[in-house]
Design a protein around this motif. Structure first.
Motif: not given
Length: 255
Positions: A221-236
């Motif tokens: 399974l993916g980890k929530p943190q791994e998805i959050a890392n991509a989201i954070a980049w998109l937010c920047s």
């Protein structure tokens, strides 16, 4: 130069922020300096995340919202504006699924509920966000979709239909609002270790659980943190030339 995606000073609103990917994103974005609005149907969950963020020195606030209600979505935005006059990013993460079953065995009410939460909920949030962002000079909308919105997804047809719709909204609105300095992207995870997925696993037999967990080449399974890392980049602002895209994080499932 700081290599970490910088969101310092941004005001970021997250629906479904009380658990799973939403909560992981809220924690990470606050650590990186954003003011985070944690909106959730379960206000206790949202407040727990906010208290955790605040105890770590971050800035956050909790809002109760049912994204299927246009009135409650407007109220969520009003609560966010009381915290800061401008919303820079909204992450439309609130969503539900349904137990795997052949299409004819999926209850009609469950089909409609998937559309109401996963698709209409995004629609209501996007309409409010776009009205605000066109008046304030721009912003970024991030819709959490799924690999089930990019390919066939046997046995979860209602969920898949709703997520295909989210990607359609994302791409169409991204083109409509590109000249208004508003970017709109989708994030498409595969199965991630969240309470929603754990709930599905708990109702499956051992063979089903192994099949779901091993559905991608990484066999996990993916980890929530791994998805959050991509989201954070998109937010920047590092993603400033990116709009109308469906960003896939699936352990190689679609490769």
């Amino acid at each position: 130069m700081n290599p970490v995606a910088d969101v310092k000073g941004k005001h970021i609103l997250i629906t479904g922020g009380g658990s799973g990917i939403g909560a992981a994103s809220a924690r990470l974005l606050s650590e990186r300096g954003a003011l985070v609005g944690v909106a959730d149907l379960n206000l206790d969950n949202a407040q727990n995340v906010v208290e955790e963020i605040q105890s770590s020195g971050g800035k956050a606030y909790a809002v109760a919202v049912d994204v299927t209600s246009p009135e409650q979505v407007k109220g969520m935005f009003d609560s966010a504006f009381a915290q800061a006059a401008k919303i820079d990013v909204i992450i439309n993460n609130a969503g539900i699924d349904h137990m795997p079953a052949p299409l004819t065995e999926v209850d009609d009410a469950m089909f409609m509920k998937n559309l109401q939460v996963n698709l209409a909920g995004v629609w209501y949030c996007m309409k409010n966000a776009l009205t605000h962002m066109t008046a304030t000079g721009g912003g970024h909308i991030i819709n959490i979709a799924s690999v089930a919105g990019l390919r066939s997804a046997p046995m979860i047809s209602a969920y898949s239909a709703s997520k295909h719709g989210v990607i359609g909204l994302t791409k169409s609105a991204a083109v409509e609002y590109a000249r208004a300095n508003i970017r709109i992207n989708a994030v498409c995870p595969s199965f991630v270790d969240t309470p929603m997925v754990q709930g599905v696993l708990a109702r499956m037999d051992e063979r089903g659980r192994k099949g779901l967990i091993g559905a991608n080449p990484m066999k996990r399974l993916g980890k929530p943190q791994e998805i959050a890392n991509a989201i954070a980049w998109l937010c920047s602002d590092e993603s400033s030339f990116m709009t109308g895209q469906a960003v896939v994080l699936d352990g190689g499932m679609l490769a």
